[in-house]
Design an enzyme around this catalytic site. Structure first.
Site, mmCIF file in Angstrom:
data_model
loop_
_atom_site.group_PDB
_atom_site.id
_atom_site.type_symbol
_atom_site.label_atom_id
_atom_site.label_comp_id
_atom_site.label_asym_id
_atom_site.label_seq_id
_atom_site.Cartn_x
_atom_site.Cartn_y
_atom_site.Cartn_z
ATOM 1 N N GLY A 37 0.804 -1.226 0.000
ATOM 2 C CA GLY A 37 0.000 0.000 0.000
ATOM 3 C C GLY A 37 0.832 1.269 0.000
ATOM 4 O O GLY A 37 0.309 2.358 -0.221
ATOM 5 N N GLU A 38 2.136 1.157 0.266
ATOM 6 C CA GLU A 38 2.977 2.361 0.220
ATOM 7 C C GLU A 38 2.966 2.939 -1.189
ATOM 8 O O GLU A 38 2.962 2.200 -2.171
ATOM 9 C CB GLU A 38 4.432 2.021 0.572
ATOM 10 C CG GLU A 38 4.676 1.869 2.044
ATOM 11 C CD GLU A 38 6.145 1.559 2.332
ATOM 12 O OE1 GLU A 38 6.957 1.545 1.388
ATOM 13 O OE2 GLU A 38 6.448 1.310 3.500
ATOM 14 N N GLN A 96 -11.522 20.438 10.214
ATOM 15 C CA GLN A 96 -11.007 20.159 11.566
ATOM 16 C C GLN A 96 -9.972 21.232 11.898
ATOM 17 O O GLN A 96 -8.778 20.984 11.947
ATOM 18 C CB GLN A 96 -10.408 18.759 11.601
ATOM 19 C CG GLN A 96 -11.456 17.682 11.315
ATOM 20 C CD GLN A 96 -10.874 16.291 11.447
ATOM 21 O OE1 GLN A 96 -10.225 15.960 12.422
ATOM 22 N NE2 GLN A 96 -11.096 15.469 10.432
ATOM 23 N N ASP A 168 -25.594 27.072 6.930
ATOM 24 C CA ASP A 168 -25.148 27.069 8.334
ATOM 25 C C ASP A 168 -24.404 28.374 8.606
ATOM 26 O O ASP A 168 -24.135 29.153 7.678
ATOM 27 C CB ASP A 168 -24.295 25.831 8.670
ATOM 28 C CG ASP A 168 -23.076 25.684 7.773
ATOM 29 O OD1 ASP A 168 -22.554 26.719 7.307
ATOM 30 O OD2 ASP A 168 -22.649 24.539 7.538
ATOM 31 N N LYS A 191 -27.630 25.422 11.830
ATOM 32 C CA LYS A 191 -27.485 23.973 11.660
ATOM 33 C C LYS A 191 -26.746 23.404 12.856
ATOM 34 O O LYS A 191 -25.819 24.022 13.376
ATOM 35 C CB LYS A 191 -26.677 23.713 10.378
ATOM 36 C CG LYS A 191 -26.294 22.271 10.138
ATOM 37 C CD LYS A 191 -25.454 22.129 8.862
ATOM 38 C CE LYS A 191 -23.977 22.008 9.161
ATOM 39 N NZ LYS A 191 -23.137 21.816 7.953
ATOM 40 N N THR A 225 -26.234 18.330 4.713
ATOM 41 C CA THR A 225 -26.467 19.759 4.998
ATOM 42 C C THR A 225 -27.471 20.338 4.011
ATOM 43 O O THR A 225 -28.395 21.071 4.388
ATOM 44 C CB THR A 225 -25.119 20.524 4.915
ATOM 45 O OG1 THR A 225 -24.258 20.013 5.934
ATOM 46 C CG2 THR A 225 -25.301 22.017 5.087
#
Ligand code: R5P
Length: 312
Positions: A37-38, A96, A168, A191, A225
């Site tokens: 997977g690298e 985030q 929102d 929201k 949303t």
């Protein structure tokens, strides 16, 4: 210093369109995967002394595209790039941007640190979820906006009773930008996000009765949303003919189905991430190639991006 465009694998059509506009073609890149997977990337040209623009959007699979971007940045640096700009039309982890609960990371800050550690000098992004990136990243951030491009596409769709809706509170600034281009009033929906997949729309602030909503957002992921906003607007007496415009149509999981069920008059997104195959009916994808090409020209000539706000 020559301009070189190095494409990641996330959005080759956009990279080709961009290279056509800038002239000079794309630098050859190979991206391969080891059995475990690298990723293994190779930049096939010498970039000694060049002004390099490394294009990689970080839509799904997000972590793979992010690591590829970091590895390509390191490869460009080692190939001699004199200046390295990561062009990331859609920047992942931007939602985030703060801790909402104890124990959480500030993930977008980690992304910024990784980019800097990989040799990136500055980042060019389009309509990031966090306009505050500059304060979070340790390297310079250049922000281009697709709003004027989307506004141009919206003009054909607009009814006389259109009202621009922020689904929102985070979208209020964006909605104001659309509203000022379109000369329309703004309504706002409060929201609550219940989880990564679930949201609840509350009160609609502003008069939407009898109006045709134009819901605007920086991105669509699950479509939750937009679904919640359409529901709240219906309850508040809005007319049908809803149009949705979002810069980043990331559309994960069942989003195509969710949005398809809303019978939108038009869904407008850009090609900041490649359009998924199950786009709902009446979707129109507008390209960011012209915007990015002009942004790169300006950065290369050490000019500001400010006037790009008005670029159609
Ligand atoms: C969040 O604040 C963003 O601006 C978008 O509203 C959100 O990410 C859209 O996600 P979803 O489509 O999953 O509701």
């Amino acid at each position: 210093m020559d301009v070189k465009v190095v494409p990641g694998s996330a959005n080759r059509p956009l990279a080709s369109a961009l290279a056509d506009m800038l002239g000079g073609g794309l630098t050859a890149v190979e991206v391969d995967q080891f059995p475990d997977g690298e990723l293994r990337v190779t930049v096939s040209s010498d970039l000694r002394g060049d002004d390099v623009y490394l294009l990689q959007s970080t839509g799904p699979p997000v972590n793979e595209h992010l690591v590829e971007l970091l590895l390509l940045a390191d490869a460009c640096r080692r190939a001699g790039a004199a200046q390295l700009t990561a062009v990331v039309p859609y920047l992942c982890y931007a939602r985030q941007d703060r801790r909402t609960e104890p124990g959480e990371p500030v993930s977008v800050r980690v992304v910024g640190d990784l980019l800097a550690a990989s040799g990136v000098d500055r980042v060019l992004v389009v309509d990031p979820h966090t306009p505050n990136l500059e304060a979070i990243f340790g390297i310079p951030v250049e922000i281009a906006t697709a709003v004027p491009t989307l506004v141009d596409a919206l003009r054909d769709e607009l009814s006389a009773e259109a009202v621009v809706v922020a689904p929102d509170l985070g979208a209020v600034k964006l909605a104001r930008a659309y509203a000022s281009h379109l000369d329309r009033p703004v309504a706002i929906i409060s929201k609550t996000r219940l989880s990564g997949k679930q949201v609840r729309a509350g009160q609609v602030i502003g008069d939407v009765a009898g109006c045709s909503p134009v819901i605007v957002d920086d991105m669509i992921s699950t479509g939750g949303t937009i679904e919640a906003a359409v529901g709240a607007l219906g309850e508040a007496g809005a007319a049908g003919g809803t149009v949705v415009a979002a810069t980043h149509g990331v559309l994960t999981g069942e989003a195509g189905k969710v949005l398809g069920g809303l019978e939108l008059r038009r869904l407008l997104v850009t090609d900041s991430v490649p359009p998924p195959s199950d786009l709902p009916p009446r979707t129109r994808t507008v390209t960011t190639a012209k915007l990015l090409a002009e942004a790169i020209r300006r950065l290369h000539e050490a000019r500001a991006l400010d006037e790009l706000q008005a670029l159609g």
